[in-house]
Design a protein around this motif. Structure first.
Motif, PDB file in Angstrom:
ATOM      1  N   TYR A 145      13.959   6.999   4.075  1.00  0.00           N
ATOM      2  CA  TYR A 145      13.053   6.149   4.848  1.00  0.00           C
ATOM      3  C   TYR A 145      11.996   5.546   3.933  1.00  0.00           C
ATOM      4  CZ  TYR A 145      15.184   8.679   8.715  1.00  0.00           C
ATOM      5  OH  TYR A 145      16.066   9.218   9.603  1.00  0.00           O
ATOM      6  N   GLY A 146      11.826   4.244   4.072  1.00  0.00           N
ATOM      7  CA  GLY A 146      10.777   3.570   3.339  1.00  0.00           C
ATOM      8  C   GLY A 146       9.441   3.741   4.032  1.00  0.00           C
ATOM      9  N   PRO A 147       8.349   3.245   3.433  1.00  0.00           N
ATOM     10  CA  PRO A 147       7.009   3.419   4.015  1.00  0.00           C
ATOM     11  C   PRO A 147       6.858   2.751   5.381  1.00  0.00           C
ATOM     12  CG  PRO A 147       6.966   1.954   2.096  1.00  0.00           C
ATOM     13  CD  PRO A 147       8.305   2.573   2.117  1.00  0.00           C
ATOM     14  N   ASP A 148       7.691   1.743   5.660  1.00  0.00           N
ATOM     15  CA  ASP A 148       7.606   1.073   6.962  1.00  0.00           C
ATOM     16  C   ASP A 148       8.668   1.596   7.929  1.00  0.00           C
ATOM     17  OD1 ASP A 148       9.844   0.093   5.735  1.00  0.00           O
ATOM     18  OD2 ASP A 148       9.353  -2.035   5.979  1.00  0.00           O
TER      19      ASP A 148
ATOM     20  N   ALA B   2      16.347   0.096  -1.917  1.00  0.00           N
ATOM     21  CA  ALA B   2      14.955  -0.114  -1.508  1.00  0.00           C
ATOM     22  C   ALA B   2      14.278  -1.147  -2.402  1.00  0.00           C
ATOM     23  CB  ALA B   2      14.204   1.206  -1.549  1.00  0.00           C
ATOM     24  N   ARG B   3      14.551  -1.083  -3.697  1.00  0.00           N
ATOM     25  CA  ARG B   3      13.966  -2.048  -4.626  1.00  0.00           C
ATOM     26  C   ARG B   3      14.403  -3.465  -4.274  1.00  0.00           C
ATOM     27  NH1 ARG B   3      16.178  -0.308  -9.079  1.00  0.00           N
ATOM     28  NH2 ARG B   3      14.595   1.315  -9.391  1.00  0.00           N
ATOM     29  N   GLU B   4      15.695  -3.591  -3.921  1.00  0.00           N
ATOM     30  CA  GLU B   4      16.195  -4.918  -3.527  1.00  0.00           C
ATOM     31  C   GLU B   4      15.568  -5.375  -2.213  1.00  0.00           C
ATOM     32  OE1 GLU B   4      20.487  -7.074  -2.460  1.00  0.00           O
ATOM     33  OE2 GLU B   4      20.440  -5.105  -3.430  1.00  0.00           O
ATOM     34  N   HIS B   5      15.341  -4.449  -1.304  1.00  0.00           N
ATOM     35  CA  HIS B   5      14.789  -4.802   0.005  1.00  0.00           C
ATOM     36  C   HIS B   5      13.314  -5.198  -0.090  1.00  0.00           C
ATOM     37  CE1 HIS B   5      14.158  -4.576   4.366  1.00  0.00           C
ATOM     38  NE2 HIS B   5      13.072  -3.835   4.118  1.00  0.00           N
ATOM     39  N   TYR B   6      12.523  -4.389  -0.825  1.00  0.00           N
ATOM     40  CA  TYR B   6      11.077  -4.617  -0.892  1.00  0.00           C
ATOM     41  C   TYR B   6      10.663  -5.537  -2.041  1.00  0.00           C
ATOM     42  CZ  TYR B   6      10.630  -0.688   2.397  1.00  0.00           C
ATOM     43  OH  TYR B   6      10.718   0.144   3.476  1.00  0.00           O
ATOM     44  N   GLY B   7      11.549  -5.700  -3.007  1.00  0.00           N
ATOM     45  CA  GLY B   7      11.194  -6.482  -4.190  1.00  0.00           C
ATOM     46  C   GLY B   7      10.396  -5.686  -5.197  1.00  0.00           C
ATOM     47  N   ARG B   8      10.278  -4.388  -4.957  1.00  0.00           N
ATOM     48  CA  ARG B   8       9.518  -3.504  -5.850  1.00  0.00           C
ATOM     49  C   ARG B   8       9.891  -2.062  -5.522  1.00  0.00           C
ATOM     50  NH1 ARG B   8       6.570  -5.322  -1.753  1.00  0.00           N
ATOM     51  NH2 ARG B   8       5.506  -3.820  -0.381  1.00  0.00           N
ATOM     52  N   ASP B   9       9.499  -1.159  -6.400  1.00  0.00           N
ATOM     53  CA  ASP B   9       9.738   0.259  -6.128  1.00  0.00           C
ATOM     54  C   ASP B   9       8.756   0.754  -5.070  1.00  0.00           C
ATOM     55  OD1 ASP B   9      11.852   0.615  -7.847  1.00  0.00           O
ATOM     56  OD2 ASP B   9      10.565   1.082  -9.563  1.00  0.00           O
ATOM     57  N   GLU B  10       9.279   1.454  -4.107  1.00  0.00           N
ATOM     58  CA  GLU B  10       8.451   2.058  -3.067  1.00  0.00           C
ATOM     59  C   GLU B  10       8.881   3.525  -2.905  1.00  0.00           C
ATOM     60  OE1 GLU B  10       5.950   1.107  -1.398  1.00  0.00           O
ATOM     61  OE2 GLU B  10       5.891  -1.087  -1.466  1.00  0.00           O
TER      62      GLU B  10
END
Length: 882
Positions: free
Chosen positions: A417-420, A436-444
């Motif tokens: 699960y990501g932060p959102d 996740a990196r591809e989805h957010y454009g950054r490491d989360e």
């Protein structure tokens, strides 16, 4: 020289080591050999061998040994299941006993490491116990549902199904165990009869025009009611549909709805609807789009969705408080005592709650379609066939499959699960991070789902994951699909159906060609075995007492008894005696020099008795082969028992004695060779069922190379059956056997030697009887065989194989006394028959008596009728004697 008796306690461990060290359990390395594979139903790693395991694994071993001897590349693949909740419970109890340490005190990583430590120390118990039973599994291929290869398969399947939208997350009702605080499967829910009450509550109409009365056995759930339902055709309430009642205590208005779920004939005809705490109500709530309010926390305490006065109360304390409040409000309309079934966790022992929670689900309905079709078109068949109906009924009414469990021991769900709150499903942490990196454009930062998968999820992959899938291994190519699955009917839905769904979806092939459903074992009176009743039979204690062979033969012989097997130590003891009978027959052969010369050709036998036993051996081999091919295990055992005990031991060896004691050297040599050859064939045919005693005799009764476990199965030509010899010897055996029965029925002393009179026979029959006069005289204890059409006064007549015989016994017994005795015994049985028949004709007895009592009465009636018929025939013979 053979010992006087077979000693299982010393022989069984020695022989098992010999088999295992020889490599005999592995499939032959021959590309031309026909593959035949069985995947063991994996027992729980926490488990120990119980009587159900003994039955199931005996039948599997019989089948795999049979196929191995027939030249198949036979693989019986063993393994154990990680058994999520059961194993976690074992270790949590150990921690509590060691110092009241909880798993949450340790943390997940340390706790899981502790479970692995326990598995390494104690997890192999059942595998060792299966060896004691004689299970010839290929232990070099042993698997565990949490080993690396199977874990890779589980992640692959989860991710694939999620991408195909066949795995999803949803909020639905589950069986919730408040002690373990996890969802559990229906199989882990035990319905227990308990004393309770129906509380009748009045719900006032919101407009003040009256009230509607509902009844419940769970008053605390009314705090979560969101409707009252009445039947659409119930005219009493038609004018109320669409109106609201004001929910007492809570104060919120809830609608009165029309739904077929309400039964006008039950209670008031109105039912409270609590979608978050009842499976039926949940469906009603879905149909009517009702709110779903959960008033319980994971420990079954009242949560903040209820009025403040109830928050934090245990559910049963809340129940008392709700009832008291209704009484205070003047809305308690009655209390009706009731005894009813309440679901309990089979391991925790606490009452299970229907609980609304977010879980992971499989779209089982979509996966069920191909699995239904595979049985419909015969790619997979059930034996007995009537179990297909059960399979279809479950599969055609299948619900979404909840696969998440709130445990720490098991396959952790590969979802992050990501932060959102966005969910990333991947086979590895690295793949999830990349997604996740591809989805957010950054490491989360990502958080992996805390839950593990239902144990049935990984075991659903068992037939192909154990063979190396998703890799294209040689074993997968050679041994999948497996051939036969042997299992109990109680897990057709939980395991068999799910293996069908997963196997077809991921390999395109049904995981097995045949599903053999074995019965369940009960005690001798037909009662279910339980520790509380004190009637549990420990298979290891039975092996210690009677030997593994006796237990195995009992399991095999009784396996055809419909849904239930009535097991008693007397039966096991009887089959131990059967093994002793075979051992003594081998000693007889040894004492009489019965050895099979290298050039011996059974088909060239000339002696009538040898041609007869040769044909009987051919027929037996055919029948046993056909029975084992068809998984008719009980028929195979019955055929073997009758042939070995009755035909070979009681008749052939006895009939051969005059030959062996005679002066015809050719006949003696042929009979010695034939006795040895039949014994060797018996050892082969019996080996799958009684492997230990047969392997011991194989080694000690001849100078052979190689083990019996890998010896070729008998393939005997039908041309060896001599029907003339069979007909002639049937007459000899019939004359002796029926004559013995007559002597026994009439209490003729063993010392009496009357002549056997033949009063009617054709020329050929006369010749047979004259040729075999010596053996008839010896075995029937008569002075000789004479031919007299009149028979003589005081001679008791009988018929065997169409020949009329008579035994003149008036000189040895008082005919009048025997007639009176028989008449008295017949009358006694007639009285028993009348009383038992009346009892079984009584509908009240049939309705109230336990099933085992009714069945016992039926068996007693059948036995009494059979005995009466036998005694009546004996009396008729006496009266014919004058």
């Amino acid at each position: 020289m053979l010992d006087k008796a077979f000693d299982p306690s010393s022989a069984e461990p020695r022989l098992y080591r010999l088999w295992e060290e020889s490599g005999a359990f592995a499939p032959v390395d021959d590309a031309a050999a026909r593959p035949f594979s069985i995947a063991i139903p994996p027992p729980n790693v926490t488990g120990s061998l119980h009587i159900g395991h003994a039955l199931n694994n005996t039948l599997q071993d019989v089948l795999i040994r049979f196929q191995r001897m027939r030249g198949a590349a036979a693989l019986w693949l063993p393994g154990t299941d990680h058994a999520g909740i059961a194993t976690q419970m074992v270790v949590e109890r150990q921690l509590a006993a060691a110092g009241n340490i909880g798993r949450r005190d340790m943390g997940r990583e340390a706790f899981v490491e502790r479970v692995w430590q326990w598995k390494a120390e104690s997890g192999g118990t059942i595998s060792r116990q299966l060896r004691r039973l004689g299970a010839s599994c290929d232990w070099s291929r042993e698997r565990f549902t949490l080993d690396e290869g199977l874990s890779n398969a589980v992640r692959k399947v989860f991710v694939t199904l999620h991408r195909q939208k066949l795995i999803y997350r949803d909020k639905r009702l589950v069986n919730w165990d408040p002690q373990f605080q996890t969802a559990i499967s229906d199989l882990e829910v035990e319905q227990r009869e308990v004393d309770g009450c129906y509380w009748h509550f009045a719900y006032p109409l919101e407009d003040g025009s009256g009230e509607i009365v509902v009844a419940t056995t769970r008053p605390e759930t009314m705090l979560a009611d969101t409707a009252v339902a009445v039947h659409p055709g119930d005219e009493r309430y038609a004018h109320l549909v669409g109106k609201c009642v004001r929910l007492p205590i809570v104060g919120r208005p809830i609608p009165i709805i029309a739904d077929d779920y309400a039964d006008p004939e039950k209670g008031s005809g109105a039912v409270k609807i609590t979608p978050a705490h009842d499976f039926n109500d949940f469906k009603v709530g879905q149909r009517h789009h009702l709110p779903m309010i959960n008033v319980l926390d994971p420990q079954a305490r009242i949560n903040d969705n209820a009025p403040a006065a109830f928050r934090g109360l245990d559910r049963f304390e809340a129940r008392k408080k709700v009832v008291a409040e209704f009484d205070t409000l003047g809305l308690l309309r009655g209390v009706e005592p009731v005894r009813h079934a309440v679901p309990h966790g089979d391991r925790s022992g606490v009452v299970v709650e229907p609980y609304l929670t977010d879980q992971w689900y499989v779209d089982a309905k979509t996966l069920a379609g191909p699995a239904i079709a595979a049985v419909e078109d015969g790619r997979t068949v059930f034996e007995p066939r009537h179990w297909e109906k059960t399979y279809f009924e479950w599969m055609r009414n299948i619900e979404p499959w909840c696969i998440s469990r709130q445990l720490w021991w098991g396959h952790r769900i590969p979802a992050w699960y990501g932060p959102d709150g966005h969910i990333f499903v991947a086979e590895t942490d690295a793949e999830a991070t990349a997604a996740a990196r591809e989805h957010y454009g950054r490491d989360e930062p990502l958080r992996q789902d805390e839950d593990v998968l239902d144990t049935w999820f990984s075991s659903a992959l068992w037939p192909f994951s154990t063979l190396g899938w998703p890799e294209k291994t040689g074993d997968l190519e050679r041994f999948y699909p497996t051939h036969t699955l042997i299992t109990g009917f109680d897990i057709i839905f939980f395991w068999v159906a799910r293996m069908m769904m997963m196997g077809l979806h991921f390999t395109g092939k049904a995981p097995f060609r045949r599903v053999f459903i074995n019965a369940l074992i009960r005690d001798a009176q037909g009662a279910k075995m339980s520790k509380s009743k004190g009637n549990v039979m420990d298979p290891l204690e039975l092996v210690d007492a009677y030997g593994a062979d006796a237990l195995r033969f009992t399991m095999t012989a009784m396996s055809g008894q419909a849904r239930d097997i009535r097991l008693s130590t007397a039966r096991i003891e009887g089959y131990r005696n059967f093994g002793t009978k075979l051992w003594n027959a081998a000693r007889f052969c040894e004492i009489n020099g019965c050895v099979q010369p290298a050039a011996f050709d059974p088909g060239a036998a000339r002696e009538q008795v040898n041609r007869w036993i040769l044909g009987e051996t051919v027929k037996t081999a055919r029948e046993v082969t056909e029975a084992l091919d068809a998984c008719a295990f009980d028929a195979a055992a019955g055929t073997l028992y009758r042939f070995i005990w009755n035909v070979y031991c009681d008749w052939y060896l006895e009939l051969s004695k005059p030959v062996l004691q005679g002066t015809d050297e050719f006949a003696k040599a042929e009979t010695r060779a034939m006795a040895a050859w039949v014994l060797e064939t018996i050892l082969k045919l019996l080996h799958p069922v009684m492997p230990f005693v047969t392997e011991e005799l194989w080694d000690k009764t001849a100078d052979r190379t190689g083990l019996l476990i890998t010896a070729p199965w008998p393939d005997l030509p039908d041309s060896w059956v001599d029907e003339a010899a069979a007909r002639d010897m049937a007459l000899v055996v019939g004359a002796i056997a029926t004559g013995r029965a007559v002597r026994s029925e009439l209490n003729v002393p063993l010392s009496a030697r009357p002549p056997l009179i033949v009063s009617h026979a054709d020329a050929g029959q006369r010749q047979v009887l004259q040729t075999n006069e010596a053996v008839i005289a010896q075995m029937l204890r008569v002075s000789g065989v004479t031919f007299d059409a009149a028979g003589g006064a005081g001679a008791v007549p009988y018929v065997a194989e169409g020949v009329a015989f008579a035994l003149p016994v008036a000189a040895f017994i008082d005919l009048a006394v025997e007639r009176a005795r028989l008449a008295k015994e017949i009358a006694g049985h007639a009285g028993d028959i009348e009383r038992t028949s009346k009892k079984l004709a009584n509908a009240d007895f049939l309705a109230r008596a336990p099933e085992e009592v009714v069945e016992e009465s039926r068996e007693r009636l059948a036995e009494s009728r059979g005995t009466r018929e036998r005694l009546e025939a004996a009396l008729a013979r006496l009266e014919a004697a004058g």
